[in-house]
Design an enzyme around this catalytic site. Sequence first.
Site, PDB file in Angstrom:
ATOM      1  N   ASP A  88     -11.323  -8.651   7.368  1.00  0.00           N
ATOM      2  CA  ASP A  88     -12.663  -8.628   6.780  1.00  0.00           C
ATOM      3  C   ASP A  88     -13.278 -10.023   6.788  1.00  0.00           C
ATOM      4  O   ASP A  88     -14.485 -10.185   7.013  1.00  0.00           O
ATOM      5  CB  ASP A  88     -12.605  -8.091   5.347  1.00  0.00           C
ATOM      6  CG  ASP A  88     -12.534  -6.568   5.301  1.00  0.00           C
ATOM      7  OD1 ASP A  88     -12.420  -5.949   6.377  1.00  0.00           O
ATOM      8  OD2 ASP A  88     -12.579  -6.002   4.199  1.00  0.00           O
TER       9      ASP A  88
ATOM     10  N   LYS B 245       3.835 -15.231   4.160  1.00  0.00           N
ATOM     11  CA  LYS B 245       3.930 -16.101   2.984  1.00  0.00           C
ATOM     12  C   LYS B 245       5.412 -16.338   2.702  1.00  0.00           C
ATOM     13  O   LYS B 245       5.935 -16.118   1.605  1.00  0.00           O
ATOM     14  CB  LYS B 245       3.219 -15.447   1.789  1.00  0.00           C
ATOM     15  CG  LYS B 245       2.988 -16.392   0.600  1.00  0.00           C
ATOM     16  CD  LYS B 245       2.092 -17.569   0.927  1.00  0.00           C
ATOM     17  CE  LYS B 245       1.832 -18.404  -0.346  1.00  0.00           C
ATOM     18  NZ  LYS B 245       1.158 -19.679  -0.038  1.00  0.00           N
TER      19      LYS B 245
ATOM     20  N   TYR C  28       0.819  -1.208   0.000  1.00  0.00           N
ATOM     21  CA  TYR C  28       0.000   0.000   0.000  1.00  0.00           C
ATOM     22  C   TYR C  28       0.857   1.265   0.000  1.00  0.00           C
ATOM     23  O   TYR C  28       0.431   2.315  -0.485  1.00  0.00           O
ATOM     24  CB  TYR C  28      -0.934   0.023   1.213  1.00  0.00           C
ATOM     25  CG  TYR C  28      -1.992  -1.057   1.217  1.00  0.00           C
ATOM     26  CD1 TYR C  28      -2.149  -1.919   0.140  1.00  0.00           C
ATOM     27  CD2 TYR C  28      -2.831  -1.217   2.300  1.00  0.00           C
ATOM     28  CE1 TYR C  28      -3.121  -2.896   0.154  1.00  0.00           C
ATOM     29  CE2 TYR C  28      -3.808  -2.199   2.321  1.00  0.00           C
ATOM     30  CZ  TYR C  28      -3.948  -3.038   1.242  1.00  0.00           C
ATOM     31  OH  TYR C  28      -4.909  -4.011   1.255  1.00  0.00           O
TER      32      TYR C  28
ATOM     33  N   ASP D  27      -2.562 -18.271   3.162  1.00  0.00           N
ATOM     34  CA  ASP D  27      -3.633 -19.052   2.546  1.00  0.00           C
ATOM     35  C   ASP D  27      -4.196 -20.081   3.525  1.00  0.00           C
ATOM     36  O   ASP D  27      -5.407 -20.301   3.596  1.00  0.00           O
ATOM     37  CB  ASP D  27      -3.164 -19.723   1.251  1.00  0.00           C
ATOM     38  CG  ASP D  27      -1.785 -20.348   1.358  1.00  0.00           C
ATOM     39  OD1 ASP D  27      -1.087 -20.151   2.373  1.00  0.00           O
ATOM     40  OD2 ASP D  27      -1.387 -21.040   0.403  1.00  0.00           O
TER      41      ASP D  27
ATOM     42  N   ASP E 235      -5.498  -6.753   5.994  1.00  0.00           N
ATOM     43  CA  ASP E 235      -6.680  -6.139   5.409  1.00  0.00           C
ATOM     44  C   ASP E 235      -7.690  -7.214   5.016  1.00  0.00           C
ATOM     45  O   ASP E 235      -8.890  -7.117   5.302  1.00  0.00           O
ATOM     46  CB  ASP E 235      -6.254  -5.312   4.194  1.00  0.00           C
ATOM     47  CG  ASP E 235      -7.359  -4.397   3.679  1.00  0.00           C
ATOM     48  OD1 ASP E 235      -8.450  -4.370   4.273  1.00  0.00           O
ATOM     49  OD2 ASP E 235      -7.128  -3.719   2.671  1.00  0.00           O
TER      50      ASP E 235
END
Length: 350
Positions: A246, A186, A136, A218, A242
Amino acid sequence: MPLIAVLPGDGIGPEVTTHARRVLEALDLGLEFQEAPIGGAAYLAAGRPLPAETLALAKKADAVLFGAIGDPRFEGLERRLRPEAALLGIRRELGLFANIRPATLFPGLEEASPLKAEVVKGLDIVIVRELTGDVYFGEKGRRTNIEGLRQGYDVMSYNEGEVDRIVRVGFEMAKRRRKKLCSVDKANVLETSQLWRDVVNEIAIEYPEVQLTHMYVDNAAMQLVRRPADFDVIVTGNLFGDILSDQASMCAGSIGMLPSASLSAWSGANGMYEPIHGSAPDIAGQGKANPCAAILSAAMLLRHSLVNEAAAKRVEAAVGAALAKGARTADLGGSLSTTEMADAVLQELV
């Protein structure tokens, strides 16, 4: 007298922020409130999403109560003028590197979750998300590659100092809760994640009382659906946090129930508090928004910036009591309006 900057923003932001402020005022703590525009509302008023006056207010305030930003009317603007640029800008200017996102399933809301009741029962997770790095904030742009094709790029990057400070927030949070910390990365394919994991392991030596585990993002997404109540505290980077926060919100029944805090220090510092839901322009002004996430964000403001644990617990207990008596907005399968839901919480504020 503590000063609270109120930045309502766009869409349903003004609606839910109004009721969070009502709850804070009902506590009679002698708080002072000042309001300023941000996001699309600020662009319409001042030609930019984060006016200098709004930023100055946020910097001098003891805490910021934030609504939501985003409006499809401004999607055609250059990126720096879009409402979302204000959110990234204020985080950067206030040094808000730690995003705390609790996901708690209140008793009685098991049926609101898309997961089976036996799977989500007892859900009580905190996701600690790094907020000022990663893709970001990394180098980004457009270019033409050697084949003449348009190419977009966003650079994922962390230095060890950035990882160190957010991971310590995760360990401190876990130490105060059930003493379990899951670091999500990851590292099998990303060098950024390998550095992340290395730093996490180095810091873990200082927290022998906390049980540390590592999980690829994942797999973490899968386990949040399979066994969400097994998690205690999750610490991860900006992009992964992020997405996972959610996802966790739906485990808890509705994104309208999840608050967040963005902090520059563990407590007692200028922080920004906001519901994790977006501006939802499709329901703005219709009285359909759930104000609970904004109200619970106000509770986090009391806990972290004003260091008033007793008042924070009063607000959280009031939300729980209202829900226990059947108060529900449409997202929870009920019929109460935004104002009616807030009124139900205020009636339980003791």
